[in-house]
Write a protein that holds these residues in place. Structure first.
Motif, mmCIF file in Angstrom:
data_model
loop_
_atom_site.group_PDB
_atom_site.id
_atom_site.type_symbol
_atom_site.label_atom_id
_atom_site.label_comp_id
_atom_site.label_asym_id
_atom_site.label_seq_id
_atom_site.Cartn_x
_atom_site.Cartn_y
_atom_site.Cartn_z
ATOM 1 N N UNK A 1 26.149 55.959 45.807
ATOM 2 C CA UNK A 1 26.412 56.679 44.557
ATOM 3 C C UNK A 1 25.155 56.725 43.678
ATOM 4 N N UNK A 2 24.423 55.600 43.656
ATOM 5 C CA UNK A 2 23.197 55.558 42.854
ATOM 6 C C UNK A 2 22.189 56.593 43.332
ATOM 7 N N UNK A 3 22.234 56.917 44.607
ATOM 8 C CA UNK A 3 21.257 57.831 45.189
ATOM 9 C C UNK A 3 21.634 59.303 45.106
ATOM 10 N N UNK B 1 33.082 64.284 53.686
ATOM 11 C CA UNK B 1 32.487 63.843 52.425
ATOM 12 C C UNK B 1 31.380 64.776 51.948
ATOM 13 N N UNK B 2 31.034 65.786 52.757
ATOM 14 C CA UNK B 2 29.984 66.710 52.317
ATOM 15 C C UNK B 2 30.498 67.515 51.131
ATOM 16 N N UNK B 3 29.578 67.864 50.246
ATOM 17 C CA UNK B 3 29.941 68.479 48.971
ATOM 18 C C UNK B 3 30.231 69.978 49.157
ATOM 19 N N UNK C 1 33.552 63.737 45.960
ATOM 20 C CA UNK C 1 33.328 62.740 44.912
ATOM 21 C C UNK C 1 32.966 63.379 43.577
ATOM 22 N N UNK C 2 32.172 64.445 43.619
ATOM 23 C CA UNK C 2 31.759 64.999 42.325
ATOM 24 C C UNK C 2 32.937 65.690 41.629
ATOM 25 N N UNK C 3 33.913 66.214 42.392
ATOM 26 C CA UNK C 3 35.103 66.774 41.744
ATOM 27 C C UNK C 3 35.827 65.680 40.956
ATOM 28 N N UNK C 4 35.889 64.504 41.546
ATOM 29 C CA UNK C 4 36.566 63.386 40.898
ATOM 30 C C UNK C 4 35.806 62.949 39.631
ATOM 31 N N UNK C 5 34.485 62.904 39.736
ATOM 32 C CA UNK C 5 33.666 62.519 38.577
ATOM 33 C C UNK C 5 33.817 63.541 37.454
#
Lengths: 214, 214
Positions: free
Chosen positions: A98-100, B176-178, B194-198
């Motif tokens: 996530x940091x990356x 997991x690819x965006x 993940x970015x949708x969740x963020x």
């Protein structure tokens, strides 16, 4: 619950619109009709028109949507026009992954600190941010304005650490620990339960096999 | 769509029941009433009764649910009573994090292979599984029965690799690819964006700030 008239379901779909519009922008597309966007996104054109009408409608009949304008406006609705200072607690593989993610930084999620209990990680830097030990967390939170704590911790530690960061001013948590935190109502929590997602995949495989093989 | 009468919403909630029942089992709880489970899970007792009635009902009026029995039965519905051989494509931080989740293995998701393009990772082993180079992927898939491919790749490579694994017999992808992969309908895909969740977290922060600060 009324949220300025916008349903939870619509909000849940906004990040996906934002993602597709970002891809169109990257590809140099300036305008798109709801029917072309509909084909790309595999939802109906009327769903798209209804969803976007919640925000005043961004298209003119017959002209389609201005991709850049729509992208920017949805970004504002999602709060991506502000900086969101974040820390990551748990600097194992997932925390480091996530940091990356440079794309988070591009959307305003700026990494300010990384914390772990593992002394072997002390001093290791990720994108210029050193891993600090958990003992320094409280003081760090008191000295820095942090909005979001990302928890990439084992579930046995997650609740205790969540309570600690809340006591020290954090109001939003992105939780990857394999447990619901059940925090006070005024703390904003978004859970990413990876194993729940994997189980949905497994359920769909079982159902597919039942339907197609016997 | 009717799925043996079970709605998508109920299915979506099953992994969460499974997780809570697992926690109760670990804590040594043998029986639980729907009202106690309801308090723990922060959903109504009637929702719990309705959901579980879809599967024939697992409780007897006044006796509550047998935790172990319910856990086992939900596990079967989710397909966790079978082995699911998996490979991970993309052995960066996220791929390594997923490879290291021992709890996936416990639920039957057995890691059989790890692939990457980075020659520096060649020969590195994670939980006894060596990272192989992408050139070996097709042959590996032809020689081994793999059910699920986990894609932890940049989006620029994800579609191409997804098509390759499908050509070689993979029927399920945990992506997991965006980007959405938009694959043929008979491929089972579960996305973790993940970015949708963020962004949902960020939206909720903005809304909270609007309501409470001005």
């Amino acid at each position: 619950m009324e949220e300025r008239g916008i349903s939870r379901a619509v909000i849940g779909r906004l990040p996906r619109y934002y993602r597709y519009l970002g891809e169109l922008l990257e590809a140099g597309v300036e305008r798109i009709s709801s029917s072309d966007l509909s084909k790309k996104m595999r939802v109906t054109a009327s769903q798209i028109r209804q969803d976007l009408n919640n925000f005043g409608g961004f298209g003119q009949q017959g002209y389609g949507y201005n991709v850049k304008y729509l992208y920017t406006e949805i970004g504002k609705i999602l709060g991506l026009n502000r900086e969101h200072p974040i820390i990551i607690i748990g600097a194992g593989n997932l925390g480091q992954a996530l940091a990356n993610y440079a794309s988070f930084e591009k959307s305003g999620f700026t990494l300010k600190g990384l914390f772990d209990v593992n002394p072997r990680l002390e001093g290791v830097s990720i994108r210029g941010i050193p891993v600090r030990m958990m003992d320094d967390l409280e003081e760090f939170l008191q000295k820095n304005e942090i909005e979001i704590a990302i928890l990439t911790l084992p579930k046995s530690k997650a609740i205790e650490v969540a309570e600690l960061v809340i006591e020290n001013g954090i109001r939003a948590i992105w939780n990857f620990a394999h447990t619901d935190l059940n925090l006070p109502e005024d703390v904003i929590v978004e859970n990413v339960h990876l194993s729940d997602s994997l189980m949905k995949l497994s359920y769909n495989i079982s159902r597919y096999n039942e339907e197609h093989q016997k």
